[in-house]
Design an enzyme around this catalytic site. Sequence first.
Site, PDB file in Angstrom:
ATOM      1  N   MET A  70      32.261  41.227  39.107  1.00 25.64           N
ATOM      2  CA  MET A  70      31.677  41.823  40.315  1.00 25.64           C
ATOM      3  C   MET A  70      31.294  43.552  40.278  1.00 25.64           C
ATOM      4  O   MET A  70      31.234  44.053  41.099  1.00 25.64           O
ATOM      5  CB  MET A  70      32.440  41.514  41.709  1.00 25.64           C
ATOM      6  CG  MET A  70      32.580  40.000  41.928  1.00 25.64           C
ATOM      7  SD  MET A  70      32.749  39.659  43.705  1.00 25.64           S
ATOM      8  CE  MET A  70      34.257  40.564  43.873  1.00 25.64           C
ATOM      9  N   GLY A  71      31.312  43.818  39.163  1.00 30.19           N
ATOM     10  CA  GLY A  71      31.076  45.198  38.465  1.00 30.19           C
ATOM     11  C   GLY A  71      32.127  46.186  38.843  1.00 30.19           C
ATOM     12  O   GLY A  71      33.315  45.478  39.030  1.00 30.19           O
ATOM     13  N   TYR A  72      31.683  47.549  38.797  1.00 32.30           N
ATOM     14  CA  TYR A  72      32.695  48.418  38.946  1.00 32.30           C
ATOM     15  C   TYR A  72      33.720  48.257  37.904  1.00 32.30           C
ATOM     16  O   TYR A  72      34.839  48.317  38.038  1.00 32.30           O
ATOM     17  CB  TYR A  72      33.244  48.492  40.334  1.00 32.30           C
ATOM     18  CG  TYR A  72      33.773  50.050  40.732  1.00 32.30           C
ATOM     19  CD1 TYR A  72      32.860  51.132  40.905  1.00 32.30           C
ATOM     20  CD2 TYR A  72      35.078  50.390  40.650  1.00 32.30           C
ATOM     21  CE1 TYR A  72      33.252  52.213  41.192  1.00 32.30           C
ATOM     22  CE2 TYR A  72      35.498  51.916  40.995  1.00 32.30           C
ATOM     23  CZ  TYR A  72      34.620  52.819  41.255  1.00 32.30           C
ATOM     24  OH  TYR A  72      34.960  53.972  41.546  1.00 32.30           O
ATOM     25  N   HIS A 132      37.861  44.578  32.617  1.00 33.03           N
ATOM     26  CA  HIS A 132      36.565  43.764  32.337  1.00 33.03           C
ATOM     27  C   HIS A 132      36.241  44.139  30.901  1.00 33.03           C
ATOM     28  O   HIS A 132      35.612  43.298  30.181  1.00 33.03           O
ATOM     29  CB  HIS A 132      35.284  44.607  33.467  1.00 33.03           C
ATOM     30  CG  HIS A 132      35.605  44.262  34.832  1.00 33.03           C
ATOM     31  ND1 HIS A 132      36.104  45.338  35.726  1.00 33.03           N
ATOM     32  CD2 HIS A 132      35.668  43.261  35.605  1.00 33.03           C
ATOM     33  CE1 HIS A 132      36.187  44.993  36.756  1.00 33.03           C
ATOM     34  NE2 HIS A 132      35.775  43.544  36.690  1.00 33.03           N
ATOM     35  N   LYS A 162      44.778  38.056  35.447  1.00 36.25           N
ATOM     36  CA  LYS A 162      45.260  38.582  36.856  1.00 36.25           C
ATOM     37  C   LYS A 162      45.000  37.748  38.067  1.00 36.25           C
ATOM     38  O   LYS A 162      45.670  37.454  38.993  1.00 36.25           O
ATOM     39  CB  LYS A 162      44.605  40.137  36.892  1.00 36.25           C
ATOM     40  CG  LYS A 162      45.190  40.488  38.316  1.00 36.25           C
ATOM     41  CD  LYS A 162      44.621  42.047  38.268  1.00 36.25           C
ATOM     42  CE  LYS A 162      43.247  41.934  38.698  1.00 36.25           C
ATOM     43  NZ  LYS A 162      43.022  41.728  40.194  1.00 36.25           N
ATOM     44  N   GLN A 178      42.501  31.566  40.333  1.00 41.21           N
ATOM     45  CA  GLN A 178      40.901  31.507  39.969  1.00 41.21           C
ATOM     46  C   GLN A 178      40.806  30.647  38.757  1.00 41.21           C
ATOM     47  O   GLN A 178      39.857  29.944  38.793  1.00 41.21           O
ATOM     48  CB  GLN A 178      40.234  32.832  40.064  1.00 41.21           C
ATOM     49  CG  GLN A 178      38.759  32.626  39.816  1.00 41.21           C
ATOM     50  CD  GLN A 178      38.306  34.086  39.765  1.00 41.21           C
ATOM     51  OE1 GLN A 178      37.596  34.464  40.708  1.00 41.21           O
ATOM     52  NE2 GLN A 178      38.179  34.802  38.732  1.00 41.21           N
ATOM     53  N   SER A 214      39.232  46.804  40.346  1.00 39.06           N
ATOM     54  CA  SER A 214      38.286  47.452  41.081  1.00 39.06           C
ATOM     55  C   SER A 214      38.859  48.064  42.536  1.00 39.06           C
ATOM     56  O   SER A 214      38.472  49.277  42.818  1.00 39.06           O
ATOM     57  CB  SER A 214      36.921  46.706  41.097  1.00 39.06           C
ATOM     58  OG  SER A 214      36.444  46.189  40.045  1.00 39.06           O
TER      59      SER A 214
END
Length: 285
Positions: free
Chosen positions: A30-32, A37, A152, A156, A189
């Site tokens: 989801m970016g940032y 990442h 983390k 999920q 994030s």
Amino acid sequence: MRTVRSIAELRELIGAERRGGRRIGLVPTMGYFHDGHLSLMRRAREDTDVVVVSLFVNPAQFGPGEDFQAYPRDEDQDERLAGAEGVDVLFAPPVEEVYPDGFDTTVTVRGLTQTLEGDEAQRGPEHFQGVVTVVTKLFNMVQPDVAYFGQKDAQQALVIRKLVRDLDITVEIAVCPTVRDLDGLALSSRNAYLSPEERERALALSRALRAAEATVAEGTVDAAAVVAAARAELDRAGIQPDYLQLRSATDLSPVERVNGSALLAVAARVGRARLIDNAILGGEQ
């Protein structure tokens, strides 16, 4: 690195690579971007020939009152970081490309999604319905050989593994270790929401996990005692967890003893930030 925004362009690029016999890796985000990442991108770069990173803040996994609008975003910085890691394709679609007018289909994984984050008292199973639906779409769009997720988000990762198994999706799921700052805080994030004082308090989450690990290492395997050791660290920081639970690391069923491996999962709010963390605890049979 190519930044693409349409599914058609993505498929054209990836299709040419696949026809050439190249192995495709996908890192859904989801970016940032932070180093968590980037560690997934590095692993994908090592394992595969073509690295695709998706950058999409998925509205379907945010519930009412959650931080969809406020979720941190910086696409220019993300492009620079991904390019520096040797990413080949950054897929950054607008919402209407992923969820066009008339979109009515969702994917649901039951069982695993009804506890911890999926508990009705927490984010609810609708959160995972949003996650699983967008991940299924990404798998269809990219058709990767391998997809990379972080430990983390342990729940999920289990849900995605079950999705792939149940629906016979031909992708290997690689779950990579949680990346932490030197002080132990798991990278997220949402850490951007923390003030310096709140960040110091947030360290209680990783201290709680270490306290549980130490308790098990000393020979205590009773679940209540292990959780109590972790809870004491949160109490010292004045943190009331949303949950702090010991569950099977394979199916999230409750456990009474740490036998083989167990997942100690914690979620807590510190200021504006809702943080999650976990540790796999091993014990003697």
